[in-house]
Scaffold this motif. Structure first.
Motif, PDB file in Angstrom:
ATOM      1  N   ALA A  68      38.040  10.301 -34.451  1.00 28.64           N
ATOM      2  CA  ALA A  68      37.836   9.403 -33.317  1.00 28.64           C
ATOM      3  C   ALA A  68      38.466   8.047 -33.608  1.00 28.64           C
ATOM      4  O   ALA A  68      38.621   7.657 -34.762  1.00 28.64           O
ATOM      5  CB  ALA A  68      36.342   9.217 -33.060  1.00 28.64           C
ATOM      6  N   GLY A  69      38.802   7.362 -32.536  1.00 29.49           N
ATOM      7  CA  GLY A  69      39.285   5.996 -32.661  1.00 29.49           C
ATOM      8  C   GLY A  69      38.146   5.024 -32.423  1.00 29.49           C
ATOM      9  O   GLY A  69      37.373   5.189 -31.481  1.00 29.49           O
ATOM     10  N   GLU A  70      38.048   4.057 -33.267  1.00 28.98           N
ATOM     11  CA  GLU A  70      36.986   3.043 -33.171  1.00 28.98           C
ATOM     12  C   GLU A  70      36.951   2.396 -31.783  1.00 28.98           C
ATOM     13  O   GLU A  70      35.878   2.078 -31.265  1.00 28.98           O
ATOM     14  CB  GLU A  70      37.226   1.979 -34.236  1.00 28.98           C
ATOM     15  N   LEU A  71      38.100   2.227 -31.168  1.00 27.27           N
ATOM     16  CA  LEU A  71      38.195   1.507 -29.898  1.00 27.27           C
ATOM     17  C   LEU A  71      38.314   2.428 -28.687  1.00 27.27           C
ATOM     18  O   LEU A  71      38.636   1.959 -27.598  1.00 27.27           O
ATOM     19  CB  LEU A  71      39.410   0.564 -29.946  1.00 27.27           C
ATOM     20  N   ASP A  72      38.046   3.703 -28.845  1.00 25.73           N
ATOM     21  CA  ASP A  72      38.187   4.662 -27.752  1.00 25.73           C
ATOM     22  C   ASP A  72      36.911   4.710 -26.912  1.00 25.73           C
ATOM     23  O   ASP A  72      35.905   5.265 -27.345  1.00 25.73           O
ATOM     24  CB  ASP A  72      38.492   6.047 -28.309  1.00 25.73           C
ATOM     25  N   PRO A  73      36.950   4.160 -25.693  1.00 25.24           N
ATOM     26  CA  PRO A  73      35.754   4.164 -24.851  1.00 25.24           C
ATOM     27  C   PRO A  73      35.447   5.534 -24.248  1.00 25.24           C
ATOM     28  O   PRO A  73      34.339   5.779 -23.785  1.00 25.24           O
ATOM     29  CB  PRO A  73      36.085   3.151 -23.754  1.00 25.24           C
ATOM     30  N   SER A  74      36.418   6.440 -24.270  1.00 23.14           N
ATOM     31  CA  SER A  74      36.207   7.750 -23.658  1.00 23.14           C
ATOM     32  C   SER A  74      35.548   8.755 -24.598  1.00 23.14           C
ATOM     33  O   SER A  74      35.212   9.856 -24.181  1.00 23.14           O
ATOM     34  CB  SER A  74      37.541   8.314 -23.153  1.00 23.14           C
ATOM     35  N   ALA A  75      35.398   8.407 -25.857  1.00 25.89           N
ATOM     36  CA  ALA A  75      34.792   9.311 -26.833  1.00 25.89           C
ATOM     37  C   ALA A  75      33.709   8.564 -27.603  1.00 25.89           C
ATOM     38  O   ALA A  75      33.956   8.045 -28.693  1.00 25.89           O
ATOM     39  CB  ALA A  75      35.856   9.843 -27.782  1.00 25.89           C
ATOM     40  N   PRO A  76      32.514   8.495 -27.048  1.00 24.10           N
ATOM     41  CA  PRO A  76      31.431   7.752 -27.709  1.00 24.10           C
ATOM     42  C   PRO A  76      31.105   8.319 -29.097  1.00 24.10           C
ATOM     43  O   PRO A  76      31.005   9.530 -29.279  1.00 24.10           O
ATOM     44  CB  PRO A  76      30.236   7.931 -26.775  1.00 24.10           C
ATOM     45  N   THR A  77      30.959   7.436 -30.037  1.00 26.53           N
ATOM     46  CA  THR A  77      30.675   7.820 -31.417  1.00 26.53           C
ATOM     47  C   THR A  77      29.449   8.716 -31.516  1.00 26.53           C
ATOM     48  O   THR A  77      29.467   9.723 -32.221  1.00 26.53           O
ATOM     49  CB  THR A  77      30.469   6.558 -32.282  1.00 26.53           C
ATOM     50  N   ALA A  78      28.394   8.371 -30.803  1.00 20.55           N
ATOM     51  CA  ALA A  78      27.160   9.158 -30.881  1.00 20.55           C
ATOM     52  C   ALA A  78      27.393  10.601 -30.428  1.00 20.55           C
ATOM     53  O   ALA A  78      26.877  11.538 -31.041  1.00 20.55           O
ATOM     54  CB  ALA A  78      26.062   8.508 -30.049  1.00 20.55           C
ATOM     55  N   ALA A  79      28.174  10.776 -29.381  1.00 24.79           N
ATOM     56  CA  ALA A  79      28.446  12.128 -28.887  1.00 24.79           C
ATOM     57  C   ALA A  79      29.259  12.931 -29.900  1.00 24.79           C
ATOM     58  O   ALA A  79      28.984  14.116 -30.137  1.00 24.79           O
ATOM     59  CB  ALA A  79      29.183  12.059 -27.550  1.00 24.79           C
ATOM     60  N   LEU A  80      30.246  12.298 -30.497  1.00 20.41           N
ATOM     61  CA  LEU A  80      31.075  13.006 -31.477  1.00 20.41           C
ATOM     62  C   LEU A  80      30.290  13.332 -32.736  1.00 20.41           C
ATOM     63  O   LEU A  80      30.423  14.420 -33.299  1.00 20.41           O
ATOM     64  CB  LEU A  80      32.312  12.183 -31.816  1.00 20.41           C
ATOM     65  N   LYS A  81      29.474  12.408 -33.184  1.00 22.23           N
ATOM     66  CA  LYS A  81      28.641  12.680 -34.362  1.00 22.23           C
ATOM     67  C   LYS A  81      27.635  13.784 -34.049  1.00 22.23           C
ATOM     68  O   LYS A  81      27.320  14.598 -34.912  1.00 22.23           O
ATOM     69  CB  LYS A  81      27.943  11.412 -34.831  1.00 22.23           C
ATOM     70  N   GLY A  82      27.150  13.816 -32.826  1.00 23.28           N
ATOM     71  CA  GLY A  82      26.252  14.891 -32.413  1.00 23.28           C
ATOM     72  C   GLY A  82      26.955  16.235 -32.444  1.00 23.28           C
ATOM     73  O   GLY A  82      26.376  17.243 -32.862  1.00 23.28           O
ATOM     74  N   LEU A  83      28.207  16.269 -32.010  1.00 20.87           N
ATOM     75  CA  LEU A  83      28.992  17.498 -32.073  1.00 20.87           C
ATOM     76  C   LEU A  83      29.159  17.949 -33.515  1.00 20.87           C
ATOM     77  O   LEU A  83      28.974  19.123 -33.838  1.00 20.87           O
ATOM     78  CB  LEU A  83      30.361  17.287 -31.430  1.00 20.87           C
ATOM     79  N   VAL A  84      29.477  17.015 -34.395  1.00 21.83           N
ATOM     80  CA  VAL A  84      29.666  17.344 -35.810  1.00 21.83           C
ATOM     81  C   VAL A  84      28.390  17.943 -36.394  1.00 21.83           C
ATOM     82  O   VAL A  84      28.439  18.880 -37.187  1.00 21.83           O
ATOM     83  CB  VAL A  84      30.118  16.096 -36.601  1.00 21.83           C
ATOM     84  N   GLU A  85      27.257  17.446 -35.976  1.00 21.84           N
ATOM     85  CA  GLU A  85      25.985  17.974 -36.486  1.00 21.84           C
ATOM     86  C   GLU A  85      25.734  19.408 -36.037  1.00 21.84           C
ATOM     87  O   GLU A  85      25.018  20.145 -36.713  1.00 21.84           O
ATOM     88  CB  GLU A  85      24.832  17.074 -36.050  1.00 21.84           C
ATOM     89  N   THR A  86      26.311  19.815 -34.921  1.00 24.94           N
ATOM     90  CA  THR A  86      26.091  21.184 -34.441  1.00 24.94           C
ATOM     91  C   THR A  86      27.081  22.181 -35.043  1.00 24.94           C
ATOM     92  O   THR A  86      26.843  23.379 -34.985  1.00 24.94           O
ATOM     93  CB  THR A  86      26.204  21.272 -32.898  1.00 24.94           C
ATOM     94  N   LEU A  87      28.163  21.694 -35.596  1.00 25.57           N
ATOM     95  CA  LEU A  87      29.149  22.581 -36.207  1.00 25.57           C
ATOM     96  C   LEU A  87      28.779  22.850 -37.658  1.00 25.57           C
ATOM     97  O   LEU A  87      28.398  21.933 -38.386  1.00 25.57           O
ATOM     98  CB  LEU A  87      30.539  21.949 -36.138  1.00 25.57           C
ATOM     99  N   PRO A  88      28.897  24.095 -38.099  1.00 26.61           N
ATOM    100  CA  PRO A  88      28.465  24.430 -39.456  1.00 26.61           C
ATOM    101  C   PRO A  88      29.297  23.797 -40.566  1.00 26.61           C
ATOM    102  O   PRO A  88      28.780  23.540 -41.641  1.00 26.61           O
ATOM    103  CB  PRO A  88      28.561  25.954 -39.506  1.00 26.61           C
ATOM    104  N   ASP A  89      30.563  23.532 -40.326  1.00 25.38           N
ATOM    105  CA  ASP A  89      31.421  22.976 -41.377  1.00 25.38           C
ATOM    106  C   ASP A  89      32.358  21.944 -40.756  1.00 25.38           C
ATOM    107  O   ASP A  89      33.548  22.191 -40.577  1.00 25.38           O
ATOM    108  CB  ASP A  89      32.225  24.098 -42.050  1.00 25.38           C
ATOM    109  N   ALA A  90      31.797  20.787 -40.426  1.00 24.59           N
ATOM    110  CA  ALA A  90      32.579  19.763 -39.732  1.00 24.59           C
ATOM    111  C   ALA A  90      32.530  18.438 -40.483  1.00 24.59           C
ATOM    112  O   ALA A  90      31.560  18.125 -41.164  1.00 24.59           O
ATOM    113  CB  ALA A  90      32.065  19.568 -38.319  1.00 24.59           C
TER     114      ALA A  90
END
Length: 71
Positions: free
Chosen positions: A14-36
């Motif tokens: 993710a890009g620190e300044l990307d408003p279209s990809a919220p950090t919380a949502a991406l970190k949540g996705l990573v938590e659901t993937l077994p090897d991310a």
């Protein structure tokens, strides 16, 4: 689709300044993937490979090397 069913290693960048990809949502996705792995590139928006090409390429190469089967 259930992300937990993805068995391949995943790199979520993710890009620190990307408003279209919220950090919380991406970190949540990573938590659901077994090897991310989550990586946030500072001073980058949505076009990571254009805005920070060296950092992006280095991260992808490192991830692939770390997750490739050894021969």
């Amino acid at each position: 689709m259930n992300p937990a069913r993805i068995s391949a290693p995943a790199l979520v960048v993710a890009g620190e300044l990307d408003p279209s990809a919220p950090t919380a949502a991406l970190k949540g996705l990573v938590e659901t993937l077994p090897d991310a792995v989550y990586l946030e590139l500072p001073k980058a928006g949505n076009y990571l490979n254009i805005e920070r090409p060296e950092a992006f390429t280095e991260a992808v190469i490192r991830f692939v090397e770390e997750h490739s089967p050894r021969r």
